[in-house]
Design an enzyme around this catalytic site. Sequence first.
Site, PDB file in Angstrom:
ATOM      1  N   ASN A  93     -30.239  23.643  -6.885  1.00  0.00           N
ATOM      2  CA  ASN A  93     -29.811  23.710  -5.636  1.00  0.00           C
ATOM      3  C   ASN A  93     -28.728  25.046  -5.561  1.00  0.00           C
ATOM      4  O   ASN A  93     -27.999  25.370  -6.359  1.00  0.00           O
ATOM      5  CB  ASN A  93     -28.841  22.306  -5.280  1.00  0.00           C
ATOM      6  CG  ASN A  93     -29.696  21.100  -5.351  1.00  0.00           C
ATOM      7  OD1 ASN A  93     -31.176  21.185  -4.940  1.00  0.00           O
ATOM      8  ND2 ASN A  93     -29.218  20.104  -5.886  1.00  0.00           N
ATOM      9  N   ASP A 153     -26.042  14.830 -17.447  1.00  0.00           N
ATOM     10  CA  ASP A 153     -25.559  14.702 -16.211  1.00  0.00           C
ATOM     11  C   ASP A 153     -24.802  13.295 -16.061  1.00  0.00           C
ATOM     12  O   ASP A 153     -25.095  12.542 -16.505  1.00  0.00           O
ATOM     13  CB  ASP A 153     -26.651  14.903 -15.173  1.00  0.00           C
ATOM     14  CG  ASP A 153     -25.962  15.081 -13.494  1.00  0.00           C
ATOM     15  OD1 ASP A 153     -26.345  15.982 -13.094  1.00  0.00           O
ATOM     16  OD2 ASP A 153     -25.132  14.015 -13.320  1.00  0.00           O
ATOM     17  N   HIS A 203     -26.719  25.944 -12.035  1.00  0.00           N
ATOM     18  CA  HIS A 203     -27.206  25.072 -13.007  1.00  0.00           C
ATOM     19  C   HIS A 203     -28.780  24.583 -12.693  1.00  0.00           C
ATOM     20  O   HIS A 203     -28.711  24.777 -11.470  1.00  0.00           O
ATOM     21  CB  HIS A 203     -26.291  23.701 -13.065  1.00  0.00           C
ATOM     22  CG  HIS A 203     -25.825  23.023 -11.751  1.00  0.00           C
ATOM     23  ND1 HIS A 203     -25.061  23.774 -10.959  1.00  0.00           N
ATOM     24  CD2 HIS A 203     -26.393  21.987 -11.172  1.00  0.00           C
ATOM     25  CE1 HIS A 203     -24.829  23.055  -9.711  1.00  0.00           C
ATOM     26  NE2 HIS A 203     -25.841  21.935  -9.905  1.00  0.00           N
ATOM     27  N   HIS A 247     -31.123  21.335 -13.094  1.00  0.00           N
ATOM     28  CA  HIS A 247     -31.320  19.963 -13.357  1.00  0.00           C
ATOM     29  C   HIS A 247     -32.573  19.872 -14.120  1.00  0.00           C
ATOM     30  O   HIS A 247     -33.784  20.171 -13.698  1.00  0.00           O
ATOM     31  CB  HIS A 247     -31.416  19.149 -11.910  1.00  0.00           C
ATOM     32  CG  HIS A 247     -30.173  19.034 -11.171  1.00  0.00           C
ATOM     33  ND1 HIS A 247     -29.188  18.257 -11.092  1.00  0.00           N
ATOM     34  CD2 HIS A 247     -29.639  20.121 -10.386  1.00  0.00           C
ATOM     35  CE1 HIS A 247     -28.178  18.558 -10.432  1.00  0.00           C
ATOM     36  NE2 HIS A 247     -28.292  19.428  -9.893  1.00  0.00           N
TER      37      HIS A 247
HETATM   38  P1  5GP Z   1     -25.557  19.860  -7.631  1.00  0.00           P
HETATM   39  O1  5GP Z   1     -25.576  19.055  -6.527  1.00  0.00           O
HETATM   40  O2  5GP Z   1     -24.333  20.991  -7.353  1.00  0.00           O
HETATM   41  O3  5GP Z   1     -27.035  20.494  -7.787  1.00  0.00           O
HETATM   42  O4  5GP Z   1     -25.185  19.245  -8.831  1.00  0.00           O
HETATM   43  C1  5GP Z   1     -24.188  18.829  -9.573  1.00  0.00           C
HETATM   44  C2  5GP Z   1     -24.551  17.944 -10.557  1.00  0.00           C
HETATM   45  O5  5GP Z   1     -23.289  18.035 -11.717  1.00  0.00           O
HETATM   46  C3  5GP Z   1     -24.353  16.496 -10.184  1.00  0.00           C
HETATM   47  O6  5GP Z   1     -25.848  15.809 -10.278  1.00  0.00           O
HETATM   48  C4  5GP Z   1     -23.250  15.845 -10.928  1.00  0.00           C
HETATM   49  O7  5GP Z   1     -23.712  14.339 -11.000  1.00  0.00           O
HETATM   50  C5  5GP Z   1     -23.083  16.589 -11.928  1.00  0.00           C
HETATM   51  N1  5GP Z   1     -21.583  16.534 -12.396  1.00  0.00           N
HETATM   52  C6  5GP Z   1     -20.674  16.768 -11.424  1.00  0.00           C
HETATM   53  N2  5GP Z   1     -19.390  16.858 -12.269  1.00  0.00           N
HETATM   54  C7  5GP Z   1     -19.937  16.617 -13.568  1.00  0.00           C
HETATM   55  C8  5GP Z   1     -19.182  16.725 -14.778  1.00  0.00           C
HETATM   56  O8  5GP Z   1     -17.889  16.786 -14.737  1.00  0.00           O
HETATM   57  N3  5GP Z   1     -19.917  16.450 -16.282  1.00  0.00           N
HETATM   58  C9  5GP Z   1     -21.254  16.496 -15.966  1.00  0.00           C
HETATM   59  N4  5GP Z   1     -21.959  16.102 -17.061  1.00  0.00           N
HETATM   60  N5  5GP Z   1     -21.784  16.422 -14.901  1.00  0.00           N
HETATM   61  C10 5GP Z   1     -21.213  16.663 -13.676  1.00  0.00           C
END
Ligand code: 5GP
Length: 136
Positions: free
Chosen positions: A88, A32, A101, A103
């Site tokens: 989420n 991440d 996705h 985590h």
């Molecule tokens: P969410 O809030 O949708 O559950 O998590 C999205 C996650 O994706 C966040 O932890 C954020 O840091 C990560 N993220 C967003 N854009 C990118 C990206 O371009 N590359 C990577 N490796 N992580 C990303």
Amino acid sequence: MKEESCIFCKIANGEIPSETLYEEEGYRVILDLGPATRGHALILPKDHYASLYELPDEKCGEVLRLAKKMAVRMTDRLGCSGFNLVQNNGESAGQTVRHFHMHLIPRYDGDGQEIGWKPGKPEQEELKEIRKTICG
Ligand code: 5GP
Ligand code: ZN
């Protein structure tokens, strides 16, 4: 199926580079970019599903199997003392990228992160009513 405008489709399919920890036919596991802790990673299916609601049933088991495999390996290599799986769905739940996705968050004693919720104190009647709403 991929979705043209989806960044996680591009990352999962290797069109945008990422720090990849593991790859297999339908999945890529990446670090991440905004990690909660050292080693925070994401499991991405290569096909586009906006959230858990769209994820086909057979993939649910695959994701959890992969999460366990990664948790075991990461715990061994990183020396973390605990592990959170977080997933989420929807804006209200904190989903910011509309591509399913999971985590993988290694936890360390005193890492200062808080992943949780404020517990409520429902009356027994309220619990009954909720159960009826869900199951009735
Ligand atoms: P969410 O809030 O949708 O559950 O998590 C999205 C996650 O994706 C966040 O932890 C954020 O840091 C990560 N993220 C967003 N854009 C990118 C990206 O371009 N590359 C990577 N490796 N992580 C990303
Ligand atoms: Zn996508």
